[in-house]
Each structure stands twice: as structure tokens, then as C-alpha cells.
Enzyme design. Sequence first.
Site, mmCIF file in Angstrom:
data_model
loop_
_atom_site.group_PDB
_atom_site.id
_atom_site.type_symbol
_atom_site.label_atom_id
_atom_site.label_comp_id
_atom_site.label_asym_id
_atom_site.label_seq_id
_atom_site.Cartn_x
_atom_site.Cartn_y
_atom_site.Cartn_z
ATOM 1 N N GLN A 111 0.821 -1.213 0.000
ATOM 2 C CA GLN A 111 0.000 0.000 0.000
ATOM 3 C C GLN A 111 0.858 1.267 0.000
ATOM 4 O OE1 GLN A 111 -3.596 -0.749 0.453
ATOM 5 N NE2 GLN A 111 -3.817 1.266 -0.461
ATOM 6 N N LYS A 114 1.855 1.771 -3.590
ATOM 7 C CA LYS A 114 0.663 2.061 -4.391
ATOM 8 C C LYS A 114 0.182 3.489 -4.153
ATOM 9 C CE LYS A 114 -2.424 -1.075 -3.929
ATOM 10 N NZ LYS A 114 -3.595 -1.940 -3.712
ATOM 11 N N LYS A 126 -2.783 -0.982 6.576
ATOM 12 C CA LYS A 126 -3.765 -2.029 6.298
ATOM 13 C C LYS A 126 -4.234 -2.571 7.637
ATOM 14 C CE LYS A 126 -5.699 -4.002 2.712
ATOM 15 N NZ LYS A 126 -5.985 -3.474 1.374
ATOM 16 N N GLY A 165 -12.421 -0.114 2.722
ATOM 17 C CA GLY A 165 -12.810 -1.521 2.615
ATOM 18 C C GLY A 165 -11.739 -2.370 1.934
ATOM 19 N N ASP A 166 -11.909 -3.655 2.002
ATOM 20 C CA ASP A 166 -11.097 -4.636 1.269
ATOM 21 C C ASP A 166 -11.944 -5.913 1.285
ATOM 22 O OD1 ASP A 166 -8.242 -5.155 0.098
ATOM 23 O OD2 ASP A 166 -8.526 -6.857 1.425
ATOM 24 N N THR A 209 -11.813 0.639 -8.147
ATOM 25 C CA THR A 209 -10.702 -0.317 -8.286
ATOM 26 C C THR A 209 -10.870 -1.103 -9.589
ATOM 27 O OG1 THR A 209 -10.660 -0.491 -5.887
ATOM 28 C CG2 THR A 209 -9.381 -2.114 -7.106
ATOM 29 N N ASN A 240 -16.322 -6.922 -5.123
ATOM 30 C CA ASN A 240 -16.318 -5.525 -5.564
ATOM 31 C C ASN A 240 -15.427 -5.294 -6.784
ATOM 32 O OD1 ASN A 240 -14.553 -2.815 -5.152
ATOM 33 N ND2 ASN A 240 -16.710 -2.428 -4.757
ATOM 34 N N SER A 379 -10.395 6.938 -3.100
ATOM 35 C CA SER A 379 -10.526 7.201 -1.661
ATOM 36 C C SER A 379 -9.860 8.538 -1.325
ATOM 37 C CB SER A 379 -9.855 6.100 -0.841
ATOM 38 O OG SER A 379 -10.698 4.980 -0.715
HETATM 39 P P1 NDP Z 1 -14.658 -8.839 -1.969
HETATM 40 O O1 NDP Z 1 -14.766 -9.358 -0.607
HETATM 41 O O2 NDP Z 1 -15.689 -7.905 -2.470
HETATM 42 O O3 NDP Z 1 -14.550 -10.060 -3.012
HETATM 43 C C1 NDP Z 1 -13.534 -10.997 -2.916
HETATM 44 C C2 NDP Z 1 -13.742 -12.045 -3.978
HETATM 45 O O4 NDP Z 1 -12.602 -12.884 -4.031
HETATM 46 C C3 NDP Z 1 -14.929 -12.949 -3.687
HETATM 47 O O5 NDP Z 1 -15.478 -13.407 -4.887
HETATM 48 C C4 NDP Z 1 -14.277 -14.083 -2.899
HETATM 49 O O6 NDP Z 1 -14.983 -15.312 -2.950
HETATM 50 C C5 NDP Z 1 -12.962 -14.230 -3.658
HETATM 51 N N1 NDP Z 1 -11.954 -14.778 -2.742
HETATM 52 C C6 NDP Z 1 -11.535 -14.250 -1.561
HETATM 53 N N2 NDP Z 1 -10.622 -15.038 -0.995
HETATM 54 C C7 NDP Z 1 -10.485 -16.093 -1.809
HETATM 55 C C8 NDP Z 1 -9.679 -17.253 -1.782
HETATM 56 N N3 NDP Z 1 -8.832 -17.486 -0.762
HETATM 57 N N4 NDP Z 1 -9.761 -18.105 -2.829
HETATM 58 C C9 NDP Z 1 -10.620 -17.887 -3.860
HETATM 59 N N5 NDP Z 1 -11.414 -16.797 -3.944
HETATM 60 C C10 NDP Z 1 -11.330 -15.919 -2.944
HETATM 61 O O7 NDP Z 1 -13.189 -8.170 -2.059
HETATM 62 P P2 NDP Z 1 -12.640 -7.117 -3.110
HETATM 63 O O8 NDP Z 1 -13.246 -7.348 -4.446
HETATM 64 O O9 NDP Z 1 -12.721 -5.784 -2.486
HETATM 65 O O10 NDP Z 1 -11.081 -7.506 -3.139
HETATM 66 C C11 NDP Z 1 -10.542 -8.436 -4.070
HETATM 67 C C12 NDP Z 1 -9.046 -8.211 -4.195
HETATM 68 O O11 NDP Z 1 -8.802 -6.865 -4.642
HETATM 69 C C13 NDP Z 1 -8.248 -8.366 -2.904
HETATM 70 O O12 NDP Z 1 -6.965 -8.862 -3.222
HETATM 71 C C14 NDP Z 1 -8.110 -6.933 -2.410
HETATM 72 O O13 NDP Z 1 -7.002 -6.761 -1.563
HETATM 73 C C15 NDP Z 1 -7.916 -6.218 -3.743
HETATM 74 N N6 NDP Z 1 -8.182 -4.786 -3.730
HETATM 75 C C16 NDP Z 1 -9.405 -4.305 -3.336
HETATM 76 C C17 NDP Z 1 -9.647 -2.954 -3.368
HETATM 77 C C18 NDP Z 1 -10.975 -2.387 -3.070
HETATM 78 O O14 NDP Z 1 -11.169 -1.186 -3.297
HETATM 79 N N7 NDP Z 1 -11.954 -3.143 -2.622
HETATM 80 C C19 NDP Z 1 -8.577 -1.994 -3.716
HETATM 81 C C20 NDP Z 1 -7.357 -2.619 -4.211
HETATM 82 C C21 NDP Z 1 -7.189 -3.963 -4.182
HETATM 83 P P3 NDP Z 1 -15.794 -15.803 -1.629
HETATM 84 O O15 NDP Z 1 -16.980 -14.882 -1.547
HETATM 85 O O16 NDP Z 1 -16.127 -17.208 -1.911
HETATM 86 O O17 NDP Z 1 -14.857 -15.636 -0.469
#
Ligand code: NDP
Length: 447
Positions: A111, A114, A126, A165-166, A209, A240, A379
Site C-alpha cells: 500500500q 501504491k 492495512k 474496505g477490502d 478499483t 467488488n 478514496s
Molecule cells: P470482496 O470481498 O468484495 O470479493 C472478494 C472475492 O474474491 C470474492 O469473490 C471471494 O470469494 C474471492 N476470494 C476471496 N478469498 C479467496 C480465496 N482465498 N480463494 C478464492 N477466492 C477468494 O473483495 P474485493 O473485491 O474488495 O477484493 C478483491 C481483491 O482486490 C483483494 O486482493 C483486495 O485486496 C484487492 N483490492 C481491493 C480494493 C478495493 O477497493 N476493494 C482496492 C485494491 C485492491 P468468496 O466470496 O467465496 O470468499
Amino acid sequence: MESQIKEFMDLVKKRNPHEPEFLQAIEEVAETVVPFILSNEIYNGKQILTRMVEPERVLMFRVPWIDDAGKIIVNRGFRIEMNSAIGPYKGGLRFHPTVNLSILKFLAFEQVFKNALTTLPMGGAKGGSDFDPKGKSDVEIMRFCQSFMSELFRHIGPNTDVPAGDIGVGGREIGYLFGMYKKLRNEFTGVLTGKGMSWGGSLIRPEATGYGTVYFAQNMLETKGEVIKGKTIAISGSGNVAQYACEKALQLGAKVVTLSDSSGFIYDKEGFDTDKLAFIFDLKNNKRGRINEYVKKYPNASFFAGEKPWGIKCEIAMPCATQNEVNKEDAKTLLKNGCYVICEGANMPSTPEAVHIFLNAKILYAPGKASNAGGVATSGLEMSQNSLRIVWTRDEVDSKLKKIMSDIHNSCIKFGKQDDGYIDYVKGANIAGFVKVADAMLAQGVV
Ligand code: NDP
């Protein structure tokens, strides 16, 4: 050079045993930044990287709460305040059962780079908890969030540390966290980002994102005189980031054929359209269902239980789920099937072996710290609007987001373009982020 990187890594390994993700993130940076430091007099000998891998502060705390059956549950809460050289700490909160110190330290370290790349004044942090929101009632989520904030509120603030969020933390959780912070502090401030529109949120923040990742892919394709329109894209995740990456890719005329969750992936060979995507938004965000329910509604599609989408033929892959979801074998399969653009929406989704395969093949490969920076950048825009007490329009925020993504892309070219013209985005992003933070640290003395 190899020996200096090894010497540095040996020290870091000794200090952080049992933290494999954190060490992985540091090693990836050290491979490009250590040689840069050694060849630049102003940084050499100042121990800047050694200082950067040591968090300024690590908070760990108990989060007790009571479930709907009346049982007392104890989770663990964390906040890693990694670096504040260029602005208040900023970074998301993750609620997932796998959360531990190593994962949050890797995310906080990434982060820092980034946030520097966005050009906005934000330090890196984080946090999160090993709490699993899956299957919990809304009231349980609220109780957990309130307990979590009843400790975290002491350590954060609009000019100190601004979480977002994350994984597992979306609009609902940010709402409950914000409500508790406001009650405890008796003040309404921009202490969290990702807020609802009627209480200080920014337009485009939920989309940022995913949209930003697609804008970055477009920037990369432009270096080859190509566009995203007409390209076939495999996306992982269905949260997301994945949802909005899919939405923007469709708007720009690409064909997205996969999405996934931790139970497996769906393949729709005809590609998603706006109706199908609306079904997925409703399934995941309102009904909180599983991705395999898609094939009941759209029987022409297939669900592959327990598998990842990287065996599906595509030109562009966008891993948008979690860390280390693309391994060596996946990388080879993607290349064999003709994929030549990897644009990471998730943080560190490719293992080091996979990254080396992409770089050796000289394909367009963007590390998450560059390509997914649109979320934190927006953000940052939410923080600006909160401070100014104004609201920018959707178009204003979107055009600022596009410009930031394009500026990040240019920074990657500036520091990552090789003699043969190949753009090493890993090197470019690491050095560009490092320079900004290192210059501020040098100016501020040894603190
Ligand atoms: P969400 O919780 O909205 O979605 C996560 C998705 O990834 C879900 O479909 C989840 O499936 C899947 N997932 C999570 N863990 C696993 C795993 N161990 N194996 C397989 N699938 C998995 O999170 P985000 O979309 O916000 O985040 C996704 C990624 O993007 C992360 O790496 C996060 O750090 C990164 N990110 C997010 C940002 C943001 O603004 N939200 C900003 C920058 C990066 P299930 O529901 O089955 O767990």
C-alpha cells in the site's frame, strides 16, 4: 548485486520469521529497488529500505462480540500503520478467516508504494480481522463492527489514519464502522472512505478499483497500438473489484467469459452482458449467494467446482480475488493459450514464479500496486471532497480516476522501460513508488 539483495533479505527474514506473504512482497520490491539504491548516491547507505520494511506501528487487539445464539466469540483485530512519510496512513480493512499479521503486513507494505504512485498525499496502512462475515446475520455483522471500532477509534482520524474496505468489508461494514466511530468521538469527519453517498461518500468509489484496473489495461494495450474492444477477458473473483472490472470491460466492448468465488468459477462462452451482470450484482451484493447459482439461471454456462479460471482461453487475464491465486502452472497455461495481458485487480495475486514467467515472456504484465491503485486514489478524492465539504459529479471523479491511472502508467514507463523497449511494470512501479516515499523520508530525517 545478488549478494546485496540476499544480505538484505537475510536480515528481513531473521526479523520476520513465519511471515511468508510479507517476505514475498518485500523480496519482489528488493529485486528491483536494491540495485536502484546502490546506483544512486542520494539513497545509498541511508538504510531507507530497511526503515521502510519496519512498520511505524503495529496494533493488535481483542474483538469480543456476541452472536445471535448468545455465544461469546473472540476475534483478533489488527491495524498496521506502515509509513506516513507522504501523508496520513491509508489502506483498507480485510475481514476474512485467513487474516493474520503476515498478510496484513504484506498488504500494508504494498500500500505504501501504491499510494505513492497515485501522486496523492497518502501514507500506507492495512488492517482487519480474522472474522468471517460469511453466513452471519446483519445484526451479527453490526455487533462485530461496533466491537472492532470500539478499540480502533483511538488510533485513527481524518489526519492520522483513514481506513477503507477490502475483502469482506463493503458499504454495509463501512456504515456500521463509521456509525460507531461517530458515536465514540462525537464528530462527523472523513475518517473512513467508501462511505454511502448521503453521508460523505464519493461517486465512483465503489467502482474505482475495477474501473481503474480496466483503464490501466487499456493504457498498456495502447503501447502496442491496440484497444480492449473485442478482446476476450478471464476475470477471477466476483466481489467488488471483479464486478466493476467486468462492468467497465463490457462498456468498452470487451467479452468477459469468467468470474469466480472460493467455491469455483463460472464460464459463459457467450460472454456476460448487462442483464447477466445485473443478476450477478444482485446475487453477490443483495442475496450474498454463491457464484454457482449463475448456471441455474443461465444453463448455457458451466460451473467448475474448486477450480480457477486460468485454463480458459483469453487474451487478457484479470485476477481480482486474492493473493497467490495465479501460480507457476497457471502462468504457463495462460501463455500457452495465447494470453498476453495480465492486469492485476487483486493484491499480489501472482506468485513470484508466475511473475518471472510473465516478465521472461515479455508480455504486458501489471502488478496490482500499479493497476489496482484506482480504488485508493478515489478514496483520496473522497478525502479531498470531505475536507472541502463539496461533492464532485460522477464525470468529474471518473475523469480524475482516468488521469491518475494514466499518470501511474507513465511513471511505470519512466522507471521501467528497458533498452529493447519492453516495459517492466514491476520495476517501474517499485522504483517510482520508492523514489517518492524515500525523498520524503530523507527530507524528514531519521524518525
Ligand atoms: P470482496 O470481498 O468484495 O470479493 C472478494 C472475492 O474474491 C470474492 O469473490 C471471494 O470469494 C474471492 N476470494 C476471496 N478469498 C479467496 C480465496 N482465498 N480463494 C478464492 N477466492 C477468494 O473483495 P474485493 O473485491 O474488495 O477484493 C478483491 C481483491 O482486490 C483483494 O486482493 C483486495 O485486496 C484487492 N483490492 C481491493 C480494493 C478495493 O477497493 N476493494 C482496492 C485494491 C485492491 P468468496 O466470496 O467465496 O470468499
